[in-house]
Write an enzyme that holds these catalytic residues in place. Structure first.
Site, short mmCIF file in Angstrom:
data_model
loop_
_atom_site.label_atom_id
_atom_site.label_comp_id
_atom_site.label_asym_id
_atom_site.label_seq_id
_atom_site.Cartn_x
_atom_site.Cartn_y
_atom_site.Cartn_z
N ASP A 299 0.85 -1.21 0.00
CA ASP A 299 0.00 0.00 0.00
C ASP A 299 0.88 1.26 0.00
OD1 ASP A 299 -2.41 1.41 0.07
OD2 ASP A 299 -2.53 1.39 2.26
N HIS B 158 1.34 4.36 -5.59
CA HIS B 158 0.24 3.75 -6.35
C HIS B 158 0.40 3.86 -7.87
CE1 HIS B 158 -1.36 3.23 -2.43
NE2 HIS B 158 -2.57 2.85 -2.82
N1 SAH Z 1 -1.62 2.28 4.75
C1 SAH Z 1 -1.89 3.69 4.99
C2 SAH Z 1 -1.90 4.54 3.71
C3 SAH Z 1 -0.60 4.52 2.96
S1 SAH Z 1 -0.45 5.90 1.85
C4 SAH Z 1 -3.19 3.84 5.77
O1 SAH Z 1 -3.76 2.85 6.24
O2 SAH Z 1 -3.66 4.97 5.93
C5 SAH Z 1 1.05 5.50 1.03
C6 SAH Z 1 2.31 5.70 1.85
O3 SAH Z 1 3.35 5.04 1.15
C7 SAH Z 1 2.79 7.13 2.05
O4 SAH Z 1 2.91 7.42 3.41
C8 SAH Z 1 4.14 7.21 1.32
O5 SAH Z 1 5.11 7.99 2.01
C9 SAH Z 1 4.56 5.75 1.29
N2 SAH Z 1 5.43 5.37 0.18
C10 SAH Z 1 5.23 5.60 -1.14
N3 SAH Z 1 6.20 5.03 -1.88
C11 SAH Z 1 7.05 4.44 -0.99
C12 SAH Z 1 8.27 3.69 -1.13
N4 SAH Z 1 8.79 3.43 -2.32
N5 SAH Z 1 8.88 3.24 -0.02
C13 SAH Z 1 8.36 3.51 1.20
N6 SAH Z 1 7.20 4.19 1.40
C14 SAH Z 1 6.57 4.65 0.32
MG MG Z 2 -4.43 2.23 0.12
#
Ligand code: SAH
Ligand code: MG
Length: 225
Positions: A156, A159
């Site tokens: 997650d 995206h």
């Molecule tokens: N699971 C969370 C929502 C995640 S939003 C919930 O329940 O609310 C996506 C997150 O992924 C963000 O905080 C972003 O900083 C992180 N992210 C995006 N790409 C990433 C990467 N390559 N490595 C680590 N974190 C990443």
């Molecule tokens: Mg999500």
């Protein structure tokens, strides 16, 4: 055919107790992107998986999904959740983008920083011993994890197609036989949301390496053969 083994695999592994009400209320109240019903499914899956090995989450944000997964680990009382995030936010969470939240912007750093919010929420939920933050890029972290060592991976993070693809490639072989691979934000219609996670999820299914355990809301559930 080993009948005992068959029954053991087929038996539903529901938690003996539901999620603790205070923890559940806390998960619902904090910032994040996890509907309660899907969160409760994460609780059950982490309960089942954490009997066999550690769980890994990619994308902590402020800790919403980590609280559901972490509480499943706590109820089982064996392995823990490692929750990975660089805490700089995804593309769509940057200033002027659709999911930008000014409360998460750190003026002194000049960027989004979700880490203090994540740490505080874990402390308030009493889950500091069960959810272990890893601050870093998901693929960099994966490089230090041995093959077949993780019981559950929840994807997650970023995206975009390239981000989901990279997470799948980096982490799928870290999952042990019988372990779970979960994709968030699987939408069957483009009007509901971005299609990149769905494309990677469907490619994973087509690879033949995974057993399809269906969709629960926008949660795609696969199990390593
Ligand atoms: N699971 C969370 C929502 C995640 S939003 C919930 O329940 O609310 C996506 C997150 O992924 C963000 O905080 C972003 O900083 C992180 N992210 C995006 N790409 C990433 C990467 N390559 N490595 C680590 N974190 C990443
Ligand atoms: Mg999500």
């Amino acid at each position: 055919m080993n009948l005992l083994r068959f029954f053991r695999r087929a038996a539903p592994e529901k938690p003996i107790v539901p999620m603790w009400p205070d923890t559940r209320r806390h998960a619902v109240a904090i910032k994040g992107f996890m509907p309660e019903a899907e969160g409760l499914r994460l609780y059950e899956l982490a309960y089942a998986a954490s009997a066999h090995g550690p769980c890994v989450e990619i994308g902590s944000y402020c800790g919403k999904s980590a609280i559901y997964l972490g509480d499943g680990c706590r109820t089982r009382g064996q392995h823990r959740l490692f929750s990975i995030d660089h805490h700089c936010g995804s593309e769509e969470q940057q200033p002027a983008q659709e999911y930008f939240d000014p409360e998460l912007f750190d003026e002194s750093l000049g960027r989004v920083n979700t880490l203090p919010h994540f740490v505080r929420n874990l402390r308030d939920a009493g889950l500091e011993d069960w959810v272990l933050p890893i601050v870093g890029h998901s693929c960099t972290v994966a490089a230090s994890w041995p093959a077949a060592s993780v019981a559950l991976v929840f994807i997650d993070g970023g995206h975009s197609k390239s981000a989901v693809q990279a997470d799948y490639q980096a982490w799928s072989d870290r999952i042990m036989p019988g372990g779970w691979l979960l994709f968030h934000d699987i939408y069957l219609h483009p009007a509901e949301g971005g299609q990149a996670p769905r494309e990677v999820y469907e490619a994973a299914l087509a690879s033949g390496k995974w057993k399809d355990e269906g969709l629960f809301g926008s949660l795609g559930i696969l199990r390593r053969k």
